[in-house]
Design a protein around this motif. Structure first.
Motif, PDB file in Angstrom:
ATOM      1  N   LYS A 181       0.830  -1.214   0.000  1.00  0.00           N
ATOM      2  CA  LYS A 181       0.000   0.000   0.000  1.00  0.00           C
ATOM      3  C   LYS A 181       0.863   1.263   0.000  1.00  0.00           C
ATOM      4  O   LYS A 181       0.597   2.199  -0.755  1.00  0.00           O
ATOM      5  N   ASP A 209      -1.547  -1.984   7.967  1.00  0.00           N
ATOM      6  CA  ASP A 209      -2.424  -3.131   7.794  1.00  0.00           C
ATOM      7  C   ASP A 209      -2.585  -3.741   9.182  1.00  0.00           C
ATOM      8  O   ASP A 209      -1.614  -3.863   9.930  1.00  0.00           O
ATOM      9  N   SER A 210      -3.827  -4.062   9.519  1.00  0.00           N
ATOM     10  CA  SER A 210      -4.100  -4.586  10.851  1.00  0.00           C
ATOM     11  C   SER A 210      -4.898  -5.863  10.750  1.00  0.00           C
ATOM     12  O   SER A 210      -5.603  -6.078   9.754  1.00  0.00           O
ATOM     13  N   GLY A 211      -4.849  -6.653  11.788  1.00  0.00           N
ATOM     14  CA  GLY A 211      -5.660  -7.859  11.816  1.00  0.00           C
ATOM     15  C   GLY A 211      -5.835  -8.352  13.236  1.00  0.00           C
ATOM     16  O   GLY A 211      -5.085  -7.970  14.143  1.00  0.00           O
ATOM     17  N   ALA A 223     -10.483  -8.357   7.299  1.00  0.00           N
ATOM     18  CA  ALA A 223     -11.497  -7.524   6.631  1.00  0.00           C
ATOM     19  C   ALA A 223     -12.436  -8.362   5.765  1.00  0.00           C
ATOM     20  O   ALA A 223     -13.566  -7.958   5.504  1.00  0.00           O
ATOM     21  N   GLY A 255     -15.189  -2.599  13.004  1.00  0.00           N
ATOM     22  CA  GLY A 255     -14.665  -3.962  12.879  1.00  0.00           C
ATOM     23  C   GLY A 255     -15.038  -4.852  14.055  1.00  0.00           C
ATOM     24  O   GLY A 255     -16.208  -4.946  14.451  1.00  0.00           O
ATOM     25  N   TYR A 256     -14.031  -5.480  14.627  1.00  0.00           N
ATOM     26  CA  TYR A 256     -14.243  -6.434  15.720  1.00  0.00           C
ATOM     27  C   TYR A 256     -14.289  -5.757  17.099  1.00  0.00           C
ATOM     28  O   TYR A 256     -14.282  -6.452  18.119  1.00  0.00           O
ATOM     29  N   LYS A 304     -10.008   3.761  24.148  1.00  0.00           N
ATOM     30  CA  LYS A 304      -9.426   2.726  23.271  1.00  0.00           C
ATOM     31  C   LYS A 304      -7.941   3.013  23.031  1.00  0.00           C
ATOM     32  O   LYS A 304      -7.120   2.096  22.990  1.00  0.00           O
ATOM     33  N   HIS A 343      -3.491  -1.195  19.598  1.00  0.00           N
ATOM     34  CA  HIS A 343      -2.391  -1.687  18.761  1.00  0.00           C
ATOM     35  C   HIS A 343      -1.948  -0.598  17.786  1.00  0.00           C
ATOM     36  O   HIS A 343      -0.764  -0.386  17.560  1.00  0.00           O
ATOM     37  N   ARG A 344      -2.939   0.104  17.207  1.00  0.00           N
ATOM     38  CA  ARG A 344      -2.617   1.123  16.203  1.00  0.00           C
ATOM     39  C   ARG A 344      -1.850   2.273  16.857  1.00  0.00           C
ATOM     40  O   ARG A 344      -0.860   2.765  16.327  1.00  0.00           O
TER      41      ARG A 344
HETATM   42  P1  IMP Z   1      -7.195  -3.681   6.937  1.00  0.00           P
HETATM   43  O1  IMP Z   1      -6.066  -3.307   7.856  1.00  0.00           O
HETATM   44  O2  IMP Z   1      -7.781  -2.501   6.248  1.00  0.00           O
HETATM   45  O3  IMP Z   1      -6.885  -4.832   6.066  1.00  0.00           O
HETATM   46  O4  IMP Z   1      -8.397  -4.151   7.832  1.00  0.00           O
HETATM   47  C1  IMP Z   1      -8.275  -5.099   8.779  1.00  0.00           C
HETATM   48  C2  IMP Z   1      -9.588  -5.462   9.390  1.00  0.00           C
HETATM   49  O5  IMP Z   1      -9.241  -5.797  10.730  1.00  0.00           O
HETATM   50  C3  IMP Z   1     -10.643  -4.356   9.488  1.00  0.00           C
HETATM   51  O6  IMP Z   1     -11.558  -4.384   8.459  1.00  0.00           O
HETATM   52  C4  IMP Z   1     -11.314  -4.705  10.793  1.00  0.00           C
HETATM   53  O7  IMP Z   1     -12.288  -5.686  10.591  1.00  0.00           O
HETATM   54  C5  IMP Z   1     -10.188  -5.316  11.602  1.00  0.00           C
HETATM   55  N1  IMP Z   1      -9.556  -4.296  12.456  1.00  0.00           N
HETATM   56  C6  IMP Z   1      -8.377  -3.678  12.292  1.00  0.00           C
HETATM   57  N2  IMP Z   1      -8.129  -2.818  13.292  1.00  0.00           N
HETATM   58  C7  IMP Z   1      -9.209  -2.879  14.089  1.00  0.00           C
HETATM   59  C8  IMP Z   1      -9.567  -2.202  15.281  1.00  0.00           C
HETATM   60  O8  IMP Z   1      -8.860  -1.343  15.823  1.00  0.00           O
HETATM   61  N3  IMP Z   1     -10.749  -2.552  15.796  1.00  0.00           N
HETATM   62  C9  IMP Z   1     -11.568  -3.488  15.254  1.00  0.00           C
HETATM   63  N4  IMP Z   1     -11.298  -4.135  14.145  1.00  0.00           N
HETATM   64  C10 IMP Z   1     -10.119  -3.828  13.552  1.00  0.00           C
END
Ligand code: IMP
Length: 195
Positions: A53, A69-71, A86, A150-151, A172, A177-178
Motif C-alpha cells: 500500500k 495493515d491490521s488484523g 477484513a 470492525g471487531y 481505546k 495496537h494502532r
Molecule cells: P485492513 O487493515 O484494512 O486490512 O483491515 C483489517 C480489518 O481488521 C478491518 O476491516 C477490521 O475488521 C479489523 N480491524 C483492524 N483494526 C481494528 C480495530 O482497531 N478494531 C476493530 N477491528 C479492527
C-alpha cells in the motif's frame, strides 16, 4: 510540520491516527490528496500488504507516506482471521458478518485469547521502515457496545473489562495496537527531525 499521506480509505483509521499524532505532524488522507484508488491487499502477511500500500502511493506521488495493515489474531484458530480480518466472512466485506463468523467458530472454545496487530509501513525520502503495535486481549461471548469499528464490539483488551466497542476513542487509545505502532512511528520521525 512533517506532512505525510496516509494510504487508506478507512475513515476510522484516519480518525484514530490523527488523534494519536502529536503536534508538528499532519496527515492527509488519500481522499484529501485527490487519490481515489482502492489499493489491493493480496499478500499473506500484514507486513507485505502494508508495504504494497505505501509503495503504490509513493510511486504515484513521490511524497512521504505511510500505510498500515491490521488484523485480529486468535490463538485457537491458529492466528485467523489475521491478514484476512477484513474479508473473513464470505461475500461483501462487512463488520457484522465477520464478527458473527468469529463468534461461531469460537463457540464452545475455552481459549478465547486474541490479539490485534498493526504493521505500519512508512516511506520517507524513498526509504521504507516498518513499525509494529500489538494489543493482547480476549474475545467476548457476544458483541457489546456500538463504538469503534470492525471487531471492536467483541474484543476485550487485557487490563479492561470493557470491549473496545464500549469505550470512547480516548479510552481505546490507552490500549490500541494502532496507537502503539503510531508511537513508534513518531519516535522515528522525531529522530529524523533531530538529525
Ligand atoms: P485492513 O487493515 O484494512 O486490512 O483491515 C483489517 C480489518 O481488521 C478491518 O476491516 C477490521 O475488521 C479489523 N480491524 C483492524 N483494526 C481494528 C480495530 O482497531 N478494531 C476493530 N477491528 C479492527
Amino acid at each position: 510540520m512533517i506532512e505525510l499521506i496516509f494510504a487508506t480509505n478507512n475513515d476510522n483509521k484516519v480518525r484514530e491516527i490523527r488523534q494519536a499524532l502529536p503536534e508538528g505532524f499532519s496527515i492527509i488522507s488519500l481522499q484529501e490528496a485527490g487519490i481515489f484508488k482502492d489499493i489491493p491487499e493480496p499478500h499473506a502477511t500484514l507486513e507485505a500488504n502494508a508495504t504494497e500500500k505505501s509503495t503504490v502511493i509513493y510511486e504515484l506521488t513521490r511524497k512521504n507516506c505511510f500505510s498500515e495493515d491490521s488484523g485480529l489474531e486468535t490463538v485457537v484458530l491458529d492466528g485467523a482471521p489475521g491478514v484476512r480480518s477484513a474479508r473473513f466472512a464470505d461475500g461483501e466485506p462487512q463488520y457484522a458478518s465477520n464478527t458473527n463468523k468469529l463468534l461461531t467458530l469460537l463457540n464452545g472454545k475455552e481459549n478465547r485469547k486474541a490479539r490485534f496487530r498493526t504493521v505500519i509501513s512508512l516511506i520517507i525520502k524513498g526509504k521504507e521502515e516498518l513499525f509494529e503495535g500489538i494489543c493482547e486481549g480476549t474475545i467476548a461471548p457476544e458483541p457489546m457496545g456500538t463504538g469503534g469499528f470492525g471487531y471492536d464490539p467483541v474484543f476485550i483488551p487485557d487490563g479492561s473489562n470493557k470491549t473496545f466497542g464500549q469505550m470512547t476513542l480516548e479510552e481505546k487509545q490507552e490500549f490500541s495496537h494502532r496507537k502503539k505502532a503510531v508511537k513508534k512511528l513518531v519516535v522515528y520521525l522525531k529522530s529524523l527531525a533531530d538529525r
